[in-house]
Design a protein around this motif. Structure first.
Motif, PDB file in Angstrom:
ATOM      1  N   VAL A   1       0.881  -1.157   0.000  1.00  0.00           N
ATOM      2  CA  VAL A   1       0.000   0.000   0.000  1.00  0.00           C
ATOM      3  C   VAL A   1       0.923   1.213   0.000  1.00  0.00           C
ATOM      4  O   VAL A   1       1.610   1.473   0.979  1.00  0.00           O
ATOM      5  CB  VAL A   1      -0.931   0.011   1.234  1.00  0.00           C
ATOM      6  N   CYS A   2       0.945   1.915  -1.125  1.00  0.00           N
ATOM      7  CA  CYS A   2       1.822   3.075  -1.274  1.00  0.00           C
ATOM      8  C   CYS A   2       0.965   4.330  -1.202  1.00  0.00           C
ATOM      9  O   CYS A   2       0.092   4.537  -2.044  1.00  0.00           O
ATOM     10  CB  CYS A   2       2.556   3.007  -2.609  1.00  0.00           C
ATOM     11  N   LEU A   3       1.203   5.115  -0.173  1.00  0.00           N
ATOM     12  CA  LEU A   3       0.424   6.332   0.054  1.00  0.00           C
ATOM     13  C   LEU A   3       1.278   7.545  -0.269  1.00  0.00           C
ATOM     14  O   LEU A   3       2.413   7.652   0.201  1.00  0.00           O
ATOM     15  CB  LEU A   3      -0.050   6.379   1.504  1.00  0.00           C
ATOM     16  N   GLN A   4       0.713   8.440  -1.080  1.00  0.00           N
ATOM     17  CA  GLN A   4       1.428   9.647  -1.479  1.00  0.00           C
ATOM     18  C   GLN A   4       0.536  10.861  -1.267  1.00  0.00           C
ATOM     19  O   GLN A   4      -0.692  10.772  -1.408  1.00  0.00           O
ATOM     20  CB  GLN A   4       1.794   9.588  -2.968  1.00  0.00           C
ATOM     21  N   HIS A   5       1.163  11.970  -0.957  1.00  0.00           N
ATOM     22  CA  HIS A   5       0.437  13.233  -0.909  1.00  0.00           C
ATOM     23  C   HIS A   5       0.005  13.575  -2.333  1.00  0.00           C
ATOM     24  O   HIS A   5       0.771  13.417  -3.274  1.00  0.00           O
ATOM     25  CB  HIS A   5       1.329  14.343  -0.355  1.00  0.00           C
ATOM     26  N   ALA A   6      -1.236  14.010  -2.487  1.00  0.00           N
ATOM     27  CA  ALA A   6      -1.768  14.383  -3.796  1.00  0.00           C
ATOM     28  C   ALA A   6      -2.672  15.597  -3.595  1.00  0.00           C
ATOM     29  O   ALA A   6      -3.821  15.459  -3.197  1.00  0.00           O
ATOM     30  CB  ALA A   6      -2.541  13.229  -4.427  1.00  0.00           C
ATOM     31  N   GLY A   7      -2.124  16.776  -3.812  1.00  0.00           N
ATOM     32  CA  GLY A   7      -2.888  17.996  -3.561  1.00  0.00           C
ATOM     33  C   GLY A   7      -3.236  18.082  -2.086  1.00  0.00           C
ATOM     34  O   GLY A   7      -2.383  17.910  -1.225  1.00  0.00           O
ATOM     35  N   GLU A   8      -4.518  18.287  -1.786  1.00  0.00           N
ATOM     36  CA  GLU A   8      -4.985  18.367  -0.396  1.00  0.00           C
ATOM     37  C   GLU A   8      -5.180  16.985   0.226  1.00  0.00           C
ATOM     38  O   GLU A   8      -5.322  16.861   1.436  1.00  0.00           O
ATOM     39  CB  GLU A   8      -6.311  19.137  -0.331  1.00  0.00           C
ATOM     40  N   GLY A   9      -5.215  15.942  -0.608  1.00  0.00           N
ATOM     41  CA  GLY A   9      -5.487  14.597  -0.120  1.00  0.00           C
ATOM     42  C   GLY A   9      -4.309  13.665  -0.311  1.00  0.00           C
ATOM     43  O   GLY A   9      -3.148  14.080  -0.245  1.00  0.00           O
ATOM     44  N   ARG A  10      -4.632  12.420  -0.575  1.00  0.00           N
ATOM     45  CA  ARG A  10      -3.636  11.373  -0.769  1.00  0.00           C
ATOM     46  C   ARG A  10      -4.024  10.544  -1.978  1.00  0.00           C
ATOM     47  O   ARG A  10      -5.156  10.571  -2.435  1.00  0.00           O
ATOM     48  CB  ARG A  10      -3.561  10.432   0.448  1.00  0.00           C
ATOM     49  N   ARG A  11      -3.076   9.754  -2.435  1.00  0.00           N
ATOM     50  CA  ARG A  11      -3.339   8.760  -3.475  1.00  0.00           C
ATOM     51  C   ARG A  11      -2.766   7.449  -2.961  1.00  0.00           C
ATOM     52  O   ARG A  11      -1.636   7.403  -2.475  1.00  0.00           O
ATOM     53  CB  ARG A  11      -2.686   9.144  -4.798  1.00  0.00           C
ATOM     54  N   ALA A  12      -3.544   6.380  -3.068  1.00  0.00           N
ATOM     55  CA  ALA A  12      -3.086   5.052  -2.669  1.00  0.00           C
ATOM     56  C   ALA A  12      -2.917   4.205  -3.915  1.00  0.00           C
ATOM     57  O   ALA A  12      -3.803   4.164  -4.775  1.00  0.00           O
ATOM     58  CB  ALA A  12      -4.093   4.395  -1.734  1.00  0.00           C
TER      59      ALA A  12
END
Length: 161
Positions: A130-141
């Motif tokens: 499970v790779c979590l990244q910052h994406a704008g105001e949220g995240r992308r998994a």
């Protein structure tokens, strides 16, 4: 980031912590003894929030799930599963993980591993990343599956459609 050879991840935009929790809650029923979930991501990417939601989505009373940054490992008994939550951020060498009970966790429980890259070659090949990244105001998994996780995730994805 991911170390898995699986080329095509499932990707989810997570606008807030509730969306991160919802993803974890949908994955929780797929867990089996011996599973490894490797959680990749920068500080503050939502790894502990994901684990918290996953643990509390399983049978049992709601409980606090703190980051094991200082204890390095926390265990939770949920239904028939024992979950081992490892935070390897502070490890200096991969072999230190064995002193934390990693061998027992891999054999008898479900291993939820934050900072799995600290394990190097000791990270089991069969796992869900499970790779979590910052994406704008949220995240992308991004979910990368290997071994038995590939079939489980494919079946799970078909159920989402």
């Amino acid at each position: 980031m991911p170390q898995s050879p699986v080329p095509d991840p499932l990707t989810f935009d997570l606008p807030d912590e509730a969306a991160t929790a919802a993803l974890a809650q949908r994955l929780a029923p797929l867990l089996h003894v011996g599973d490894v979930i490797a959680l990749f991501g920068d500080l503050g990417a939502g790894k502990t929030a994901f684990v918290r939601a996953l643990v509390n989505a399983l049978p049992g009373p709601a409980e606090e799930v703190p980051s094991p940054t200082f204890t390095l490992v926390q265990t939770y008994h949920r239904g028939e599963l024992e979950l081992w939550h490892f935070d390897l951020y502070r490890l200096e060498a991969a072999d230190e993980a064995w002193e934390l009970g990693l061998e027992e966790a891999l054999a008898e429980g479900v291993s939820l591993i934050e900072w799995p890259e600290r394990l190097g070659a000791a990270l089991p090949a069969e796992r869900l990343e499970v790779c979590l990244q910052h994406a704008g105001e949220g995240r992308r998994a991004s979910l990368y599956a290997s071994g038995a996780w590939q079939a489980r995730l494919r079946e799970w994805q078909e159920g989402l459609a």
